[in-house]
Design a protein around this motif. Structure first.
Motif, PDB file in Angstrom:
ATOM      1  N   ILE A   3       5.558 -36.805  17.366  1.00 18.23           N
ATOM      2  CA  ILE A   3       5.373 -36.121  18.659  1.00 18.23           C
ATOM      3  C   ILE A   3       3.963 -36.314  19.212  1.00 18.23           C
ATOM      4  O   ILE A   3       3.786 -36.515  20.422  1.00 18.23           O
ATOM      5  N   LYS A   4       2.932 -36.282  18.351  1.00 20.66           N
ATOM      6  CA  LYS A   4       1.551 -36.471  18.834  1.00 20.66           C
ATOM      7  C   LYS A   4       1.372 -37.859  19.435  1.00 20.66           C
ATOM      8  O   LYS A   4       0.771 -38.010  20.490  1.00 20.66           O
ATOM      9  N   LYS A   5       1.883 -38.864  18.751  1.00 19.23           N
ATOM     10  CA  LYS A   5       1.763 -40.238  19.259  1.00 19.23           C
ATOM     11  C   LYS A   5       2.559 -40.404  20.553  1.00 19.23           C
ATOM     12  O   LYS A   5       2.097 -41.028  21.504  1.00 19.23           O
ATOM     13  N   TYR A   6       3.774 -39.822  20.592  1.00 21.08           N
ATOM     14  CA  TYR A   6       4.612 -39.933  21.785  1.00 21.08           C
ATOM     15  C   TYR A   6       3.897 -39.315  22.992  1.00 21.08           C
ATOM     16  O   TYR A   6       3.805 -39.930  24.051  1.00 21.08           O
ATOM     17  N   MET A   7       3.394 -38.088  22.816  1.00 17.00           N
ATOM     18  CA  MET A   7       2.714 -37.424  23.932  1.00 17.00           C
ATOM     19  C   MET A   7       1.461 -38.194  24.338  1.00 17.00           C
ATOM     20  O   MET A   7       1.167 -38.307  25.525  1.00 17.00           O
ATOM     21  N   GLY A   8       0.737 -38.739  23.357  1.00 19.89           N
ATOM     22  CA  GLY A   8      -0.454 -39.521  23.665  1.00 19.89           C
ATOM     23  C   GLY A   8      -0.135 -40.746  24.497  1.00 19.89           C
ATOM     24  O   GLY A   8      -0.831 -41.052  25.472  1.00 19.89           O
ATOM     25  N   VAL A   9       0.946 -41.424  24.131  1.00 24.85           N
ATOM     26  CA  VAL A   9       1.376 -42.611  24.891  1.00 24.85           C
ATOM     27  C   VAL A   9       1.741 -42.213  26.315  1.00 24.85           C
ATOM     28  O   VAL A   9       1.355 -42.889  27.284  1.00 24.85           O
ATOM     29  N   LYS A  10       2.477 -41.123  26.479  1.00 27.70           N
ATOM     30  CA  LYS A  10       2.889 -40.673  27.817  1.00 27.70           C
ATOM     31  C   LYS A  10       1.673 -40.279  28.658  1.00 27.70           C
ATOM     32  O   LYS A  10       1.568 -40.660  29.828  1.00 27.70           O
ATOM     33  N   ILE A  11       0.750 -39.527  28.073  1.00 28.04           N
ATOM     34  CA  ILE A  11      -0.453 -39.123  28.813  1.00 28.04           C
ATOM     35  C   ILE A  11      -1.235 -40.353  29.258  1.00 28.04           C
ATOM     36  O   ILE A  11      -1.679 -40.448  30.406  1.00 28.04           O
ATOM     37  N   LYS A  12      -1.364 -41.328  28.365  1.00 27.81           N
ATOM     38  CA  LYS A  12      -2.084 -42.556  28.712  1.00 27.81           C
ATOM     39  C   LYS A  12      -1.372 -43.301  29.837  1.00 27.81           C
ATOM     40  O   LYS A  12      -2.019 -43.816  30.757  1.00 27.81           O
ATOM     41  N   GLU A  13      -0.035 -43.368  29.795  1.00 28.50           N
ATOM     42  CA  GLU A  13       0.730 -44.034  30.864  1.00 28.50           C
ATOM     43  C   GLU A  13       0.446 -43.375  32.216  1.00 28.50           C
ATOM     44  O   GLU A  13       0.194 -44.063  33.210  1.00 28.50           O
ATOM     45  N   TYR A  14       0.503 -42.045  32.250  1.00 25.28           N
ATOM     46  CA  TYR A  14       0.270 -41.333  33.508  1.00 25.28           C
ATOM     47  C   TYR A  14      -1.179 -41.496  33.966  1.00 25.28           C
ATOM     48  O   TYR A  14      -1.443 -41.673  35.149  1.00 25.28           O
ATOM     49  N   ARG A  15      -2.119 -41.435  33.029  1.00 28.80           N
ATOM     50  CA  ARG A  15      -3.525 -41.609  33.390  1.00 28.80           C
ATOM     51  C   ARG A  15      -3.755 -43.006  33.978  1.00 28.80           C
ATOM     52  O   ARG A  15      -4.394 -43.150  35.019  1.00 28.80           O
ATOM     53  N   LYS A  16      -3.218 -44.013  33.336  1.00 27.44           N
ATOM     54  CA  LYS A  16      -3.372 -45.392  33.827  1.00 27.44           C
ATOM     55  C   LYS A  16      -2.702 -45.562  35.191  1.00 27.44           C
ATOM     56  O   LYS A  16      -3.219 -46.262  36.051  1.00 27.44           O
ATOM     57  N   ALA A  17      -1.544 -44.911  35.378  1.00 28.70           N
ATOM     58  CA  ALA A  17      -0.847 -44.999  36.664  1.00 28.70           C
ATOM     59  C   ALA A  17      -1.703 -44.430  37.785  1.00 28.70           C
ATOM     60  O   ALA A  17      -1.634 -44.895  38.929  1.00 28.70           O
ATOM     61  N   MET A  18      -2.525 -43.446  37.466  1.00 27.12           N
ATOM     62  CA  MET A  18      -3.424 -42.855  38.468  1.00 27.12           C
ATOM     63  C   MET A  18      -4.770 -43.576  38.526  1.00 27.12           C
ATOM     64  O   MET A  18      -5.651 -43.180  39.286  1.00 27.12           O
ATOM     65  N   LYS A  19      -4.927 -44.599  37.690  1.00 24.24           N
ATOM     66  CA  LYS A  19      -6.170 -45.378  37.629  1.00 24.24           C
ATOM     67  C   LYS A  19      -7.364 -44.489  37.304  1.00 24.24           C
ATOM     68  O   LYS A  19      -8.444 -44.616  37.903  1.00 24.24           O
ATOM     69  N   LEU A  20      -7.165 -43.582  36.352  1.00 28.82           N
ATOM     70  CA  LEU A  20      -8.238 -42.697  35.900  1.00 28.82           C
ATOM     71  C   LEU A  20      -8.769 -43.186  34.560  1.00 28.82           C
ATOM     72  O   LEU A  20      -8.020 -43.705  33.737  1.00 28.82           O
ATOM     73  N   THR A  21     -10.045 -42.984  34.333  1.00 28.26           N
ATOM     74  CA  THR A  21     -10.611 -43.228  33.012  1.00 28.26           C
ATOM     75  C   THR A  21     -10.389 -41.977  32.163  1.00 28.26           C
ATOM     76  O   THR A  21     -10.061 -40.902  32.685  1.00 28.26           O
ATOM     77  N   THR A  22     -10.605 -42.117  30.861  1.00 28.63           N
ATOM     78  CA  THR A  22     -10.486 -40.933  30.003  1.00 28.63           C
ATOM     79  C   THR A  22     -11.550 -39.902  30.381  1.00 28.63           C
ATOM     80  O   THR A  22     -11.303 -38.697  30.312  1.00 28.63           O
ATOM     81  N   MET A  23     -12.694 -40.373  30.818  1.00 29.69           N
ATOM     82  CA  MET A  23     -13.753 -39.456  31.230  1.00 29.69           C
ATOM     83  C   MET A  23     -13.341 -38.680  32.489  1.00 29.69           C
ATOM     84  O   MET A  23     -13.545 -37.466  32.577  1.00 29.69           O
ATOM     85  N   GLU A  24     -12.741 -39.382  33.462  1.00 27.41           N
ATOM     86  CA  GLU A  24     -12.306 -38.716  34.695  1.00 27.41           C
ATOM     87  C   GLU A  24     -11.202 -37.706  34.404  1.00 27.41           C
ATOM     88  O   GLU A  24     -11.222 -36.589  34.927  1.00 27.41           O
ATOM     89  N   LEU A  25     -10.231 -38.078  33.554  1.00 25.96           N
ATOM     90  CA  LEU A  25      -9.169 -37.133  33.204  1.00 25.96           C
ATOM     91  C   LEU A  25      -9.747 -35.940  32.460  1.00 25.96           C
ATOM     92  O   LEU A  25      -9.354 -34.797  32.712  1.00 25.96           O
ATOM     93  N   GLY A  26     -10.696 -36.194  31.574  1.00 23.73           N
ATOM     94  CA  GLY A  26     -11.348 -35.092  30.874  1.00 23.73           C
ATOM     95  C   GLY A  26     -12.015 -34.128  31.830  1.00 23.73           C
ATOM     96  O   GLY A  26     -11.877 -32.914  31.712  1.00 23.73           O
ATOM     97  N   SER A  27     -12.713 -34.679  32.805  1.00 28.52           N
ATOM     98  CA  SER A  27     -13.389 -33.844  33.801  1.00 28.52           C
ATOM     99  C   SER A  27     -12.397 -33.039  34.629  1.00 28.52           C
ATOM    100  O   SER A  27     -12.590 -31.845  34.867  1.00 28.52           O
ATOM    101  N   LEU A  28     -11.312 -33.683  35.047  1.00 30.45           N
ATOM    102  CA  LEU A  28     -10.298 -33.005  35.869  1.00 30.45           C
ATOM    103  C   LEU A  28      -9.555 -31.915  35.101  1.00 30.45           C
ATOM    104  O   LEU A  28      -9.088 -30.944  35.693  1.00 30.45           O
ATOM    105  N   SER A  29      -9.449 -32.084  33.780  1.00 31.68           N
ATOM    106  CA  SER A  29      -8.668 -31.148  32.980  1.00 31.68           C
ATOM    107  C   SER A  29      -9.521 -30.190  32.162  1.00 31.68           C
ATOM    108  O   SER A  29      -8.996 -29.353  31.436  1.00 31.68           O
ATOM    109  N   GLY A  30     -10.846 -30.325  32.264  1.00 27.20           N
ATOM    110  CA  GLY A  30     -11.726 -29.462  31.483  1.00 27.20           C
ATOM    111  C   GLY A  30     -11.696 -29.791  29.997  1.00 27.20           C
ATOM    112  O   GLY A  30     -11.851 -28.923  29.149  1.00 27.20           O
ATOM    113  N   THR A  31     -11.474 -31.060  29.700  1.00 26.89           N
ATOM    114  CA  THR A  31     -11.380 -31.544  28.323  1.00 26.89           C
ATOM    115  C   THR A  31     -12.392 -32.668  28.157  1.00 26.89           C
ATOM    116  O   THR A  31     -12.676 -33.394  29.098  1.00 26.89           O
ATOM    117  N   SER A  32     -12.911 -32.834  26.961  1.00 23.40           N
ATOM    118  CA  SER A  32     -13.888 -33.906  26.766  1.00 23.40           C
ATOM    119  C   SER A  32     -13.212 -35.271  26.742  1.00 23.40           C
ATOM    120  O   SER A  32     -12.024 -35.388  26.433  1.00 23.40           O
TER     121      SER A  32
END
Length: 131
Positions: A3-32
């Motif tokens: 489940i952790k790997k599955y959710m990670g893959v899905k989150i990455k797919e959605y992040r990439k679809a929005m053309k966000l970096t991990t840093m930008e997603l972290g900032s938008l979600s209050g996560t590092s």
């Protein structure tokens, strides 16, 4: 896939679809940024509250990142992360906003391909400049 790997893959797919970096997603979600990276690799568990914030930042629901049971599988093979995000965003709009968006999309769809490409370039430029 667990489940952790599955959710990670899905989150990455959605992040990439929005053309966000991990840093930008972290900032938008209050996560590092490092936490986002670990979640995407499936090496870190995530609390429901944090998952909800990440999903909100991506414009998706919890159901979009959780594994689907065999009885609930999507039968439409054209269902993509981008379509899911768009559907979720549209469902949060008022009727007037949906009509306006529909009108805009219909007009864009009627443009000649060269004009559509020019409009796409202009919008991408505006989005990259964070205007």
């Amino acid at each position: 896939m667990d489940i952790k790997k599955y959710m990670g893959v899905k989150i990455k797919e959605y992040r990439k679809a929005m053309k966000l970096t991990t840093m930008e997603l972290g900032s938008l979600s209050g996560t590092s940024q490092s936490t986002i990276s670990e979640i995407e690799r499936g090496t870190r568990s995530i609390q429901v509250e944090s998952l909800a914030k990440i999903c909100n930042a991506l414009g998706v629901t919890l159901n979009d990142v959780l594994p689907i049971s065999a009885s609930q599988e999507k039968t439409d093979t054209s269902y993509t992360p981008e379509i899911s995000q768009l559907t979720n965003i549209i469902s949060s709009l008022s009727s007037d906003e949906v009509r306006l968006l529909t009108d805009i999309l219909l007009k864009v769809n009627r443009l000649p391909q060269s004009d559509r490409e020019s409009l796409k370039s202009l919008l991408n430029s505006l989005m990259n400049n964070k205007l």
